[in-house]
Design a protein around this motif. Structure first.
Motif, PDB file in Angstrom:
ATOM      1  N   ALA A  54       0.819  -1.216   0.000  1.00  0.00           N
ATOM      2  CA  ALA A  54       0.000   0.000   0.000  1.00  0.00           C
ATOM      3  C   ALA A  54       0.851   1.263   0.000  1.00  0.00           C
ATOM      4  N   VAL A  55       2.156   1.108   0.166  1.00  0.00           N
ATOM      5  CA  VAL A  55       3.072   2.238   0.160  1.00  0.00           C
ATOM      6  C   VAL A  55       4.308   1.832  -0.647  1.00  0.00           C
ATOM      7  N   LYS A  56       4.923   2.809  -1.297  1.00  0.00           N
ATOM      8  CA  LYS A  56       6.106   2.501  -2.093  1.00  0.00           C
ATOM      9  C   LYS A  56       7.313   2.296  -1.190  1.00  0.00           C
ATOM     10  N   VAL A  57       7.889   1.090  -1.243  1.00  0.00           N
ATOM     11  CA  VAL A  57       9.044   0.731  -0.429  1.00  0.00           C
ATOM     12  C   VAL A  57      10.128   0.183  -1.355  1.00  0.00           C
ATOM     13  N   ASP A  58      11.358   0.624  -1.149  1.00  0.00           N
ATOM     14  CA  ASP A  58      12.483   0.121  -1.932  1.00  0.00           C
ATOM     15  C   ASP A  58      12.572  -1.393  -1.760  1.00  0.00           C
ATOM     16  N   LYS A  59      12.550  -2.136  -2.860  1.00  0.00           N
ATOM     17  CA  LYS A  59      12.571  -3.605  -2.798  1.00  0.00           C
ATOM     18  C   LYS A  59      13.820  -4.138  -2.111  1.00  0.00           C
ATOM     19  N   ASP A  60      14.882  -3.348  -2.107  1.00  0.00           N
ATOM     20  CA  ASP A  60      16.129  -3.804  -1.495  1.00  0.00           C
ATOM     21  C   ASP A  60      16.012  -3.991   0.014  1.00  0.00           C
ATOM     22  N   ILE A  61      15.039  -3.323   0.634  1.00  0.00           N
ATOM     23  CA  ILE A  61      14.915  -3.455   2.097  1.00  0.00           C
ATOM     24  C   ILE A  61      13.833  -4.466   2.490  1.00  0.00           C
ATOM     25  N   LEU A  62      13.165  -5.069   1.504  1.00  0.00           N
ATOM     26  CA  LEU A  62      12.142  -6.068   1.809  1.00  0.00           C
ATOM     27  C   LEU A  62      12.789  -7.427   2.072  1.00  0.00           C
ATOM     28  N   THR A  63      12.211  -8.158   3.025  1.00  0.00           N
ATOM     29  CA  THR A  63      12.686  -9.516   3.307  1.00  0.00           C
ATOM     30  C   THR A  63      11.509 -10.387   3.708  1.00  0.00           C
ATOM     31  N   GLU A  64      11.641 -11.674   3.427  1.00  0.00           N
ATOM     32  CA  GLU A  64      10.625 -12.646   3.847  1.00  0.00           C
ATOM     33  C   GLU A  64      11.099 -13.444   5.064  1.00  0.00           C
ATOM     34  N   ARG A  65      12.282 -13.122   5.570  1.00  0.00           N
ATOM     35  CA  ARG A  65      12.876 -13.850   6.706  1.00  0.00           C
ATOM     36  C   ARG A  65      13.013 -12.934   7.918  1.00  0.00           C
ATOM     37  N   PHE A  66      12.363 -13.304   9.008  1.00  0.00           N
ATOM     38  CA  PHE A  66      12.478 -12.535  10.246  1.00  0.00           C
ATOM     39  C   PHE A  66      13.931 -12.472  10.717  1.00  0.00           C
ATOM     40  N   GLU A  67      14.672 -13.550  10.496  1.00  0.00           N
ATOM     41  CA  GLU A  67      16.061 -13.607  10.960  1.00  0.00           C
ATOM     42  C   GLU A  67      16.917 -12.512  10.330  1.00  0.00           C
ATOM     43  N   ASP A  68      16.550 -12.053   9.136  1.00  0.00           N
ATOM     44  CA  ASP A  68      17.314 -10.979   8.503  1.00  0.00           C
ATOM     45  C   ASP A  68      17.248  -9.695   9.333  1.00  0.00           C
ATOM     46  N   ILE A  69      16.145  -9.513  10.035  1.00  0.00           N
ATOM     47  CA  ILE A  69      15.986  -8.335  10.901  1.00  0.00           C
ATOM     48  C   ILE A  69      16.597  -8.608  12.275  1.00  0.00           C
ATOM     49  N   LEU A  70      16.280  -9.778  12.820  1.00  0.00           N
ATOM     50  CA  LEU A  70      16.785 -10.120  14.152  1.00  0.00           C
ATOM     51  C   LEU A  70      18.313 -10.115  14.212  1.00  0.00           C
ATOM     52  N   GLU A  71      18.955 -10.630  13.180  1.00  0.00           N
ATOM     53  CA  GLU A  71      20.411 -10.800  13.192  1.00  0.00           C
ATOM     54  C   GLU A  71      21.159  -9.561  12.695  1.00  0.00           C
ATOM     55  N   ASP A  72      20.436  -8.532  12.308  1.00  0.00           N
ATOM     56  CA  ASP A  72      21.075  -7.297  11.857  1.00  0.00           C
ATOM     57  C   ASP A  72      21.426  -6.456  13.083  1.00  0.00           C
ATOM     58  N   GLU A  73      22.697  -6.361  13.406  1.00  0.00           N
ATOM     59  CA  GLU A  73      23.137  -5.662  14.609  1.00  0.00           C
ATOM     60  C   GLU A  73      22.893  -4.164  14.546  1.00  0.00           C
ATOM     61  N   ASP A  74      22.713  -3.615  13.347  1.00  0.00           N
ATOM     62  CA  ASP A  74      22.449  -2.177  13.223  1.00  0.00           C
ATOM     63  C   ASP A  74      21.035  -1.818  13.679  1.00  0.00           C
ATOM     64  N   ILE A  75      20.108  -2.769  13.579  1.00  0.00           N
ATOM     65  CA  ILE A  75      18.706  -2.497  13.926  1.00  0.00           C
ATOM     66  C   ILE A  75      18.540  -2.533  15.438  1.00  0.00           C
ATOM     67  N   GLU A  76      18.070  -1.404  16.000  1.00  0.00           N
ATOM     68  CA  GLU A  76      17.923  -1.286  17.450  1.00  0.00           C
ATOM     69  C   GLU A  76      16.464  -1.264  17.899  1.00  0.00           C
ATOM     70  N   ILE A  77      15.562  -0.964  16.980  1.00  0.00           N
ATOM     71  CA  ILE A  77      14.133  -0.916  17.310  1.00  0.00           C
ATOM     72  C   ILE A  77      13.364  -1.753  16.291  1.00  0.00           C
ATOM     73  N   ILE A  78      12.468  -2.604  16.785  1.00  0.00           N
ATOM     74  CA  ILE A  78      11.625  -3.416  15.911  1.00  0.00           C
ATOM     75  C   ILE A  78      10.162  -3.070  16.169  1.00  0.00           C
ATOM     76  N   ILE A  79       9.427  -2.854  15.074  1.00  0.00           N
ATOM     77  CA  ILE A  79       7.999  -2.540  15.159  1.00  0.00           C
ATOM     78  C   ILE A  79       7.217  -3.755  14.691  1.00  0.00           C
ATOM     79  N   GLU A  80       6.345  -4.291  15.546  1.00  0.00           N
ATOM     80  CA  GLU A  80       5.556  -5.482  15.203  1.00  0.00           C
ATOM     81  C   GLU A  80       4.126  -5.073  14.897  1.00  0.00           C
ATOM     82  N   VAL A  81       3.719  -5.238  13.644  1.00  0.00           N
ATOM     83  CA  VAL A  81       2.345  -4.921  13.249  1.00  0.00           C
ATOM     84  C   VAL A  81       1.762  -6.046  12.385  1.00  0.00           C
ATOM     85  N   ILE A  82       2.181  -7.292  12.680  1.00  0.00           N
ATOM     86  CA  ILE A  82       1.643  -8.412  11.900  1.00  0.00           C
ATOM     87  C   ILE A  82       0.356  -8.947  12.524  1.00  0.00           C
ATOM     88  N   GLY A  83       0.136  -8.691  13.818  1.00  0.00           N
ATOM     89  CA  GLY A  83      -1.099  -9.080  14.473  1.00  0.00           C
ATOM     90  C   GLY A  83      -1.146 -10.543  14.857  1.00  0.00           C
TER      91      GLY A  83
END
Length: 429
Positions: A54-83
């Motif tokens: 519903a919003v334009k997002v750069d495809k390079d930042i899309l992932t289908e694997r949660f581990e890609d976010i969890l294991e990224d040490e640069d990411i300090e805040i996670i927003i959960e809106v999957i319900g």
């Protein structure tokens, strides 16, 4: 002054997730000034990277694997809106254990597992914020935890489900029946294809469990609540309520009075009560505290941008805490374990709608049985005839619910009673 850049991971990019992304993107300069950090969404979890968002997002930042976010040490805040509960619970707990602060709008998850989640956040020294889980864009969690922390809250009562409020508003304004309005709500997107959670009161119950836990500083489980939906509300009830000077609303009610009263149900509210004036899909939460007195929080209770607004507010708070090394400063506020009253031991006024045969003495028989069970009447409406029966509407004075139920068990057995058509609580003002 160069601001720190804080990377964010977004779990889900549906209606709410896309709203969060838009706000973080479009208001980035203002958010940076307010938070003291440049907030950048580094990765977005989606089910299918090829699916149109519903919003334009750069495809390079899309992932289908949660581990890609969890294991990224640069990411300090996670927003959960999957319900939902699964896999949201797993993702949230693993994120907290991985040293990342988490923002969630997930009312069901927090109502059922909030204690475990908050304990995990405390153990790992990170933040868990959930403002958007109740009331959409209305600020209520933070005010209860911080701005009203000096109060002893004695009552929290609110319209916290926009779908049911829309239905009851339309039934009142247009004299339409429940099924007609529900169908219209589904066509407009206000109600799901399966509306059970809304119309049976479960959505409101999740939110009340969260509100009551914070307001009364005691762990409240959904299982502690008495829950009724609006499927039994008829146009007759709407009309009789109006004649008596009331409007019918689905309320989430929590009271702290020598034990907790926790219930979700349709309620007759005096027309002059502030909550009676809250219509359509809007939400409102009414608070009573020993210091503040009465206060009401009103606004849009759902939707892409209002909910996104609440989530981004939490993201800013979490970012500030990271900058000032103050994570974990607002822990779980359930300091006590208060007793929850049995529903039969609670007291209320009641609206009763009965269908009775038009025979001499029937009203006397009913009032006699009520009186024997300590139930006195404030008003009686009897008029018209339908299929050989007469509608009889009674409004009681305040009564112990168990006593009323005992009386109704006897009344139902009278020969002249066709049925007890509805029983609705009446809330005083």
């Amino acid at each position: 002054m160069n601001k720190k850049e804080i990377k964010v991971g977004l779990l889900g990019c549906g209606t709410v997730g896309s709203g969060v992304y838009k706000i973080l993107r479009d208001n980035s300069k203002s958010i940076a000034n307010k938070s003291g950090a440049n907030l950048k969404v580094k990765k977005v979890l989606v089910r299918d990277k090829e699916e149109k968002l519903a919003v334009k997002v750069d495809k390079d930042i899309l992932t289908e694997r949660f581990e890609d976010i969890l294991e990224d040490e640069d990411i300090e805040i996670i927003i959960e809106v999957i319900g939902g509960v699964n896999p949201a619970k797993e993702f949230v707990l693993r994120s907290l254990k991985g040293g990342k602060s988490v923002i969630s709008a997930n009312k069901e998850l927090i109502a059922k597992y909030g204690e475990e989640i908050l304990a995990t956040a405390d153990e790992y020294g990170v933040d868990f914020y959930f403002e958007a889980s109740v009331g959409g864009g209305i600020p209520i969690i933070s005010p209860l935890k911080e701005d009203l922390a000096g109060n002893r809250i004695t009552k929290v009562m609110g319209i916290v489900n926009g779908t049911t409020n829309y239905i009851l508003t339309k039934m009142d304004r247009e004299r339409a029946d429940f099924n007609q309005v529900l169908k219209k709500a589904q066509e407009l997107g206000y109600a799901e294809a399966d509306p059970t959670s809304d119309i049976e009161g479960y959505d409101a119950a999740y939110k009340l469990a969260i509100l009551a836990s914070i307001a009364f500083e005691s762990r409240v489980s959904v299982e502690d609540l008495h829950i009724e939906g609006i499927t039994n509300i008829s146009q007759d009830d709407i009309s009789h309520a109006k004649e008596l000077g009331y409007k019918i609303k689905l309320l989430a009610v929590g009271k702290d009075n020598d034990g907790l009263e926790l219930r979700v149900h349709p309620t007759l509210l005096p027309v002059e009560h502030p909550l009676a004036k809250v219509d359509d899909v809007f939400n409102a939460i009414f608070i009573e505290g020993d210091a503040i007195g009465e206060a009401m929080f009103y606004g849009p209770g759902a939707g892409q941008m209002p909910t996104g607004s609440a989530i981004v507010g939490d993201v800013i708070a979490a970012a500030r805490n990271i900058i000032f090394d103050a994570q974990g400063r607002i822990p779980c506020t359930c300091f006590e374990q208060k007793n929850v009253k049995e529903q039969a031991d609670t007291q209320s006024r009641f609206y009763l709608r009965l269908e009775v045969l038009d025979n001499p003495g029937v009203l006397g028989d009913i009032t006699s049985l009520l009186g024997k069970h300590n139930v006195s009447l404030e008003s009686v409406i009897q008029k018209g005839r339908s299929n050989g029966s007469v509608p009889l509407v009674l409004v009681t004075h305040k009564v112990k619910e168990g006593d009323l139920n005992d009386a109704l068990d006897k009344i139902k057995k009278l020969d002249d009673i066709k049925k007890v058509a509805n029983i609705i609580r009446v809330e005083d003002y």
